[in-house]
Design an enzyme around this catalytic site. Structure first.
Site: not given
Ligand code: NJP
Length: 234
Positions: A15-16, A53-54, A132, A145, A149, A178, A180
């Protein structure tokens, strides 16, 4: 800008931003390995959904290996999986603290480590870290955080020195807010009203796509993007 014949591995692709990046890569013709804990393939053609799981190096190595096994090569790794929890340090639950370091920082190290031999073999590799603005400056209420980052940004900058001679480009993409699901889960510190005016996941995906489709003679080390509602903090 076609990516026909290219293969990409994206973490946090369910997602996101990760899902938007996966869709953008796929629409340009790339085959994609999509890693997340839910293993979603987003219904994309030429995509392989990977339960991963990363936080676990073995799972990351296996997800990369399965991508290469299925599609024959690896040209692009997008280390995107991430979590955020917005609190003063002393109020940050220990499990959130561990999660941010393990997913954001160690997960990125693991994805890079598992991908690099294949990116070198590609001869035209790209390693993109979705970091970020919090990886460029300290911000209030997000110390851990920020630490995770800054770690990602430092890792990717250092890898540029290791990998340039092998034809692999290393890029930090550093977005501001962003809209999401990020940090919306109870207790993580964001609420839906805060998303007003933020960028879209697709905005970030376009920047990722731009970086990896530059002519091979140059590389973008860092791409920082902010919504117009956010100051640039100097
Ligand atoms: O987040 P979100 P974003 N192992 O919550 C996955 C950075 N960022 O797209 O495992 C594997 O919609 C989770 O998948 P699932 C932020 O720091 C964001 O906004 O199925 N995967 C999902 O696909 C991040 O690095 C903003 O739950 C794992 C995804 O990660 C990146 O952008 C601002 C996991 C998260 O989707 C994507 O964030 C900024 C695991 N252990 C930087 N845990 C912002 N949104 O404002 C989670 O500066 N995931």
């Amino acid at each position: 800008m076609g990516l026909e014949g290219k293969v990409a591995f994206v973490t946090g692709a369910s997602r996101g931003i990760g899902a938007a990046v996966a869709r953008a890569l796929s629409s340009e013709g790339a085959s994609v390995g999509l890693a997340s804990r839910s293993g979603d393939d987003l219904g994309l053609e030429n995509a392989l959904g990977l339960l991963c799981d990363v936080r676990d190096l073995v799972q990351v190595e296996s997800a990369v290996a399965r991508t290469v096994e299925r599609f024959g090569r690896l040209d692009v790794c997008v280390a995107n999986a991430g979590v955020g929890s917005y609190h003063a340090l002393v109020d940050t639950p220990v499990e959130h603290l561990e999660e941010m370091i393990d997913v954001n920082l160690k997960g990125t190290i693991y994805a890079a480590r598992a991908s690099i031999p294949h990116l070198i073999a590609s001869g035209e590799g790209d390693l993109v870290t979705v970091a970020s603005e919090a990886g460029r400056r300290g911000l209030p209420g997000e110390a851990v955080y920020c630490a995770s980052k800054f770690g990602q940004v430092g890792l990717t900058r250092a890898l540029d020195h290791e990998l340039r001679e092998h034809g692999v480009r290393c890029t930090n993409v550093c977005p501001g807010g962003v809209a999401t699901d990020f940090a919306l889960e109870d207790g993580y510190g964001r609420t839906p009203d805060l998303l007003e005016g933020m960028m879209s996941a697709e905005d970030v995906a376009e920047v990722v796509l731009f970086c990896i489709t530059r002519p091979r003679g140059h590389r973008i080390l860092e791409a920082a993007l902010r919504p117009m509602t956010e100051p640039s903090w100097g």
